[in-house]
Design an enzyme around this catalytic site. Sequence first.
Site, short mmCIF file in Angstrom:
data_model
loop_
_atom_site.label_atom_id
_atom_site.label_comp_id
_atom_site.label_asym_id
_atom_site.label_seq_id
_atom_site.Cartn_x
_atom_site.Cartn_y
_atom_site.Cartn_z
N CYS A 6 0.83 -1.21 0.00
CA CYS A 6 0.00 0.00 0.00
C CYS A 6 0.86 1.26 0.00
O CYS A 6 2.00 1.27 0.46
CB CYS A 6 -0.92 0.00 1.22
SG CYS A 6 -2.28 1.19 1.10
N ASP A 129 -6.01 -3.75 11.64
CA ASP A 129 -4.84 -2.90 11.82
C ASP A 129 -4.68 -2.58 13.30
O ASP A 129 -5.58 -2.82 14.10
CB ASP A 129 -5.03 -1.61 11.00
CG ASP A 129 -3.73 -0.90 10.70
OD1 ASP A 129 -2.67 -1.31 11.22
OD2 ASP A 129 -3.76 0.08 9.93
#
Length: 218
Positions: A6, A129
């Site tokens: 990412c 996360d």
Amino acid sequence: MKVKICGLSTPEDVSTTIEAGADLIGFVFFPKSPRNISLEQASSLSSLVPSNVEKVVLVVNPEDFFLEKIITAVDPDMIQLHGREKVSRVSEIRDLFNLPIMKAVGIRDRNDLGTLNEYSQVADQLLVDAKPIDPNSLPGGNGIAFDWKLISEFDWELPWMLAGGLNSGNVATAVKLTNAKQVDVSSGVEKSPGIKDHKEIRKFITAAKANDNGSESD
């Protein structure tokens, strides 16, 4: 094992990531992030991505008009909602844009596990996360991990992806502890915030894929 890199921002980032074997590529649209890119950059970069690699657009509490512009520029395969979007808003975006939604959920302790179940009702995937320690910090890409044992026995209702503090040195341990079938990294493959380290991208993908058991994510 599926791997997502990412926060890519240059053609070299994209080509290296693709050549190294990534399954998903993430583009960030959040002005406060050092990985933020313009719509023009995104359009150019997305044209380099082959059809067998999924394009994911990361947004934070987005307005509809902004999402429309992003989708026009990138033609993404998935929208990653990484803000404080409520369950109803996730459902609304999914219905409005007719694209799969990956909802990021921050984890710090067992009290956060219930949130995973809530978003499982409206998202297509979850991204698990670490919850930022400072509420004023970035919602992701902070290079911090949570206690992976917290989700080691979680009963997943959706495909999910592990993120937060991963790097080439710890991804094998993280996968073993969580049984993750998908992993995501951003800051863990950078020289400095927003600047990707191509050597580390290759090392991370190799390390993650070494744990590939050929099973589908679940």
